[in-house]
Structure formats: C-alpha cells, structure tokens
Design a protein around this motif. Sequence first.
Motif, PDB file in Angstrom:
ATOM      1  N   THR A   1       5.126   8.526  17.252  1.00 40.32           N
ATOM      2  CA  THR A   1       6.449   8.368  17.848  1.00 40.32           C
ATOM      3  C   THR A   1       6.576   7.142  18.745  1.00 40.32           C
ATOM      4  N   ARG A   2       7.824   6.863  19.116  1.00 40.22           N
ATOM      5  CA  ARG A   2       8.112   5.785  20.062  1.00 40.22           C
ATOM      6  C   ARG A   2       7.519   6.067  21.428  1.00 40.22           C
ATOM      7  N   LEU A   3       7.360   7.332  21.774  1.00 41.80           N
ATOM      8  CA  LEU A   3       6.810   7.677  23.090  1.00 41.80           C
ATOM      9  C   LEU A   3       5.407   7.116  23.274  1.00 41.80           C
ATOM     10  N   TYR A   4       4.668   7.018  22.185  1.00 44.34           N
ATOM     11  CA  TYR A   4       3.277   6.571  22.264  1.00 44.34           C
ATOM     12  C   TYR A   4       3.043   5.296  21.468  1.00 44.34           C
ATOM     13  N   GLY A   5       4.016   4.401  21.483  1.00 36.42           N
ATOM     14  CA  GLY A   5       3.810   3.056  20.987  1.00 36.42           C
ATOM     15  C   GLY A   5       4.271   2.773  19.579  1.00 36.42           C
ATOM     16  N   GLN A   6       4.636   3.810  18.814  1.00 40.46           N
ATOM     17  CA  GLN A   6       5.104   3.638  17.434  1.00 40.46           C
ATOM     18  C   GLN A   6       4.116   2.790  16.628  1.00 40.46           C
ATOM     19  N   VAL A   7       2.834   3.090  16.780  1.00 39.69           N
ATOM     20  CA  VAL A   7       1.776   2.393  16.042  1.00 39.69           C
ATOM     21  C   VAL A   7       1.653   3.039  14.660  1.00 39.69           C
ATOM     22  N   PRO A   8       1.728   2.283  13.570  1.00 39.00           N
ATOM     23  CA  PRO A   8       1.597   2.891  12.239  1.00 39.00           C
ATOM     24  C   PRO A   8       0.316   3.706  12.117  1.00 39.00           C
ATOM     25  N   GLY A   9       0.440   4.871  11.477  1.00 34.94           N
ATOM     26  CA  GLY A   9      -0.649   5.820  11.441  1.00 34.94           C
ATOM     27  C   GLY A   9      -1.575   5.676  10.247  1.00 34.94           C
ATOM     28  N   GLY A  10      -2.501   6.627  10.156  1.00 35.38           N
ATOM     29  CA  GLY A  10      -3.606   6.531   9.214  1.00 35.38           C
ATOM     30  C   GLY A  10      -3.457   7.321   7.941  1.00 35.38           C
ATOM     31  N   GLN A  11      -2.319   7.991   7.717  1.00 39.76           N
ATOM     32  CA  GLN A  11      -2.109   8.670   6.436  1.00 39.76           C
ATOM     33  C   GLN A  11      -1.596   7.627   5.441  1.00 39.76           C
ATOM     34  N   ALA A  12      -2.497   6.735   5.106  1.00 35.22           N
ATOM     35  CA  ALA A  12      -2.160   5.532   4.342  1.00 35.22           C
ATOM     36  C   ALA A  12      -3.427   4.983   3.706  1.00 35.22           C
TER      37      ALA A  12
ATOM     38  N   MET B   1       0.840  -1.191   0.000  1.00 40.03           N
ATOM     39  CA  MET B   1       0.000   0.000   0.000  1.00 40.03           C
ATOM     40  C   MET B   1       0.881   1.250   0.000  1.00 40.03           C
ATOM     41  N   ARG B   2       0.277   2.403  -0.259  1.00 41.90           N
ATOM     42  CA  ARG B   2       0.959   3.682  -0.202  1.00 41.90           C
ATOM     43  C   ARG B   2       0.690   4.320   1.152  1.00 41.90           C
ATOM     44  N   ALA B   3       1.738   4.940   1.698  1.00 42.35           N
ATOM     45  CA  ALA B   3       1.612   5.562   3.010  1.00 42.35           C
ATOM     46  C   ALA B   3       2.577   6.730   3.107  1.00 42.35           C
ATOM     47  N   LEU B   4       2.195   7.706   3.918  1.00 42.55           N
ATOM     48  CA  LEU B   4       3.040   8.875   4.161  1.00 42.55           C
ATOM     49  C   LEU B   4       4.009   8.534   5.282  1.00 42.55           C
ATOM     50  N   THR B   5       5.310   8.630   5.023  1.00 39.60           N
ATOM     51  CA  THR B   5       6.317   8.234   6.007  1.00 39.60           C
ATOM     52  C   THR B   5       7.201   9.411   6.388  1.00 39.60           C
TER      53      THR B   5
ATOM     54  N   ASP C   1       5.871   2.934  -0.760  1.00 43.65           N
ATOM     55  CA  ASP C   1       5.232   1.624  -0.700  1.00 43.65           C
ATOM     56  C   ASP C   1       5.647   0.948   0.604  1.00 43.65           C
ATOM     57  N   VAL C   2       4.679   0.525   1.400  1.00 43.53           N
ATOM     58  CA  VAL C   2       4.944  -0.180   2.655  1.00 43.53           C
ATOM     59  C   VAL C   2       4.043  -1.411   2.699  1.00 43.53           C
ATOM     60  N   PRO C   3       4.353  -2.396   3.550  1.00 44.13           N
ATOM     61  CA  PRO C   3       3.528  -3.604   3.613  1.00 44.13           C
ATOM     62  C   PRO C   3       2.088  -3.304   4.040  1.00 44.13           C
ATOM     63  N   ASP C   4       1.149  -4.004   3.446  1.00 46.74           N
ATOM     64  CA  ASP C   4      -0.251  -3.884   3.876  1.00 46.74           C
ATOM     65  C   ASP C   4      -0.395  -4.409   5.299  1.00 46.74           C
ATOM     66  N   PRO C   5      -1.221  -3.768   6.113  1.00 42.81           N
ATOM     67  CA  PRO C   5      -1.456  -4.284   7.464  1.00 42.81           C
ATOM     68  C   PRO C   5      -2.432  -5.457   7.446  1.00 42.81           C
ATOM     69  N   HIS C   6      -2.362  -6.288   8.466  1.00 39.08           N
ATOM     70  CA  HIS C   6      -3.261  -7.427   8.615  1.00 39.08           C
ATOM     71  C   HIS C   6      -3.665  -7.564  10.077  1.00 39.08           C
ATOM     72  N   VAL C   7      -4.741  -8.272  10.310  1.00 39.45           N
ATOM     73  CA  VAL C   7      -5.160  -8.582  11.673  1.00 39.45           C
ATOM     74  C   VAL C   7      -4.065  -9.388  12.358  1.00 39.45           C
ATOM     75  N   GLN C   8      -3.661  -8.926  13.538  1.00 36.93           N
ATOM     76  CA  GLN C   8      -2.631  -9.608  14.313  1.00 36.93           C
ATOM     77  C   GLN C   8      -3.166 -10.144  15.631  1.00 36.93           C
TER      78      GLN C   8
END
Length: 399
Positions: free
Chosen positions: A122-133, A1-5, A16-23
């Motif tokens: 950021t790492r301060l708040y879990g480094q969870v991939p964001g939604g500009q994607a 998928m395309r994402a803003l990094t 281009d980054v990997p598509d997310p999946h249910v984990q």
Amino acid sequence: MRALTWQGKERVSVEDVPDPHVQEPTDAVIRVTSTAICGSDLHLYGVLGMFLDAGDVLGHEAMGVVEEVGDDVGNLAVGDRVVVPFGIACGHCWMCTRGLQSQCETTQVHSQDKGAALFGYTRLYGQVPGGQAQYLRVPQAQYGPVVVPADDTPDERWLYLSDVLPTAWQAVEYADVPDGGSVVVLGLGPIGQMAARIARHRGAGTVIGLDPVPERRLMAQRHDVIAFDPTASDTRDAVRELTDGRGADAVIDAVGMEAHGSPLAHTTQKLVGLLPDAVAAPLTEKGGADRLAALLAAFALVRRGGTVSLSGVYGGAKDPLPMMQLFDKQLTLRMGQANVRRWTDDLLPLAQDPRDPLGVLDLRTHRMSLEDAPEAYRTFQRKEDGCIKVVLDPWAAQA
C-alpha cells in the motif's frame, strides 16, 4: 514480466508489467523462484483497498536468484540464492543498529507517518512493488537479502525467513514465556503454526493452539501442540485446566484484524470499503476500528502478571480497549512489525538443520503457478481445500 496485481476489492489478476531494473547503487534485482501468500495480503484483498491503486504489484514473501546488482551492494553477487525480508531496512541507521529494523530511519515513509517501507503493501508503506512476480527490485540490497545455500534443497526450507519465521520468532521473544511455562497461540495459520513450534523449541512446557479450522488443528498437533476448537468449548475453563487454574503465562495473538466474532466491526469495515477512496482512507486512518475478538480473548486467557504478544496486524485508530482489565491484571503488552534481520542469524541454522526442528517443510499445503494466484487468494481467504500456506511458482505454467 508477469505479476499479480491488485484491481479492486477481492479482485486480483496476473498481468504483464514492466521488468524492474537497478535504480540506485544499493539495489539488486532477483529472479523470483518462489513467493508466498501471507495472511496480511488478505487485509489488502478485502479490507485496505482504499490505500491501493489498480495495478499495484502485491506480495512480500519472496526468494530467488540475484540477476543484477548496483555498485554499492557489498558482497552480494549475481548468482547468489537469497531470501528477501518483507521490510526494507538499511542496517546502519539509529533504529537498525538497535534491532528495530521495522522502524528503519532510511526507509521510513514520512509522508504517511509510518515505519519502514514494505514490499507490496500500500501507499502507507511506500507503494514498493511486491514479490508475487517473476522479478523483484530489492532496495537496500547491501543489507536486506539473506544468502542461502545454492543447492538443490527446496525453496520452502528457506522461503519463510522472509516473514513467517522471524515474525513468529519475535512473537515468542516478546511473549517472554518462562522456561517450562505455558503459552496460548490464538490462530493456527502460518504465523500461529510457527509461533507454537518455536515456543516449544525454546522451552515452553505447555503450548496450546486455538483455531476453529480442523486442518489447522491437525497440523499443530503433529508438532506437539495441544489444539482445540474455541467455538466448541469453554475456552477460558479449558486453558485454566491446563495451567494450574491461573491462565497462560503468555498469549500470542496471531490473528489480528481478520478475527471472527466481531460482527459490528466486520460490518463497519465492509461499509467503509464501499465508500470512495478519498472518503474511506481518512476515515480508516482517523476512526477505523478492528475486529477485536481475538485480542479480547488474549486478555481473558492470560494469567495475572502475564504477557500478551501481538503478531497479528491491527490497523484501527479508535479501538476500545478494556483498560480496567489490563491494569487490574497487571499485563504486559508487546507488538510490532517483525524486525526481520534482527532474528535471521538465529533462524538460519534452524532452517539449515537437516532434522528440520521447526518443521519448515510441513507448512506449505498448496504450491501453485503464479498464473493461478487469483484462485489461490480465494481459496486461502475462504480456508477451503485444507489451505494453510500457499507458495506460488512464478515460472510454472497455469494449471
């Protein structure tokens, strides 16, 4: 998928980054139909890079359609149209059940001694991939996503439930403006715009907005806000003239660490940003200082016995505060990340109302392709082209 990094200080790119999946069983994946740039994203763009890694996906204001769900997401179903709160909360822990979802004990980032995890922050708040994607994995999907009508209404009617509306609602709630009372809103960006409108909607008699950007003042004036340029007048005298000589019952600081008028702190932040991350990160965490011009203005403009509500983000560890003034004026100070799901039940009917009482369809000034996001960040940061709120379309072609 395309994402803003994020790639470096004031450098972002769409990759281009990997598509997310249910984990996890409580995960969902959504196909993002709209995602917005927030003023808080500018903190990452220009100030807090020492807590990011190249390639981190940014963005925390997103909505879309559910594409995949785990086995334990409750009633959430594939095909639901949803808005995703920017904070990740479980809904059942001690904090969540007390309306403090931003402190969720299930998602707290204990390694950083921080509150609930946030998308794209950021790492301060879990480094969870964001939604500009184009796609977004949503943890705690049994609680977080807000289901909205799957009709032909524009995304902008619902998108701001992710952050702007609940943050502004909490700012007004914390400001405790008396019925018919007065409130000053510092900064008329997206949060300030909505805070001013919500204060009016909830019964404030005098709503004053301060911002040096003409387009922002004009937008606020369309919503019955008295708006003026704080750099062109004696702000304190002007506010007192409108508030029986006392000052405002409440002041909402919707600016935070990006405030103008603090040249020393600004220069310090820029110098720290030039240091290696291994040096800059602990220095910022242990000894960082904010640009405090807006906060100090809030203390000056509020009446004695009044309330200052902070919705603008601050991150300093060694900020000097005028404690004599705060004590002498007997001020109440409230602040914090928005507890999004605490307020969405109040806000959803207002967003759904065809009369649009909060003017949610009069906030976005730019809708651009995700592919044009680097340009959008620059325009938003520089306040060019009348830019107040940018919404990105992850599936549109580059302009």
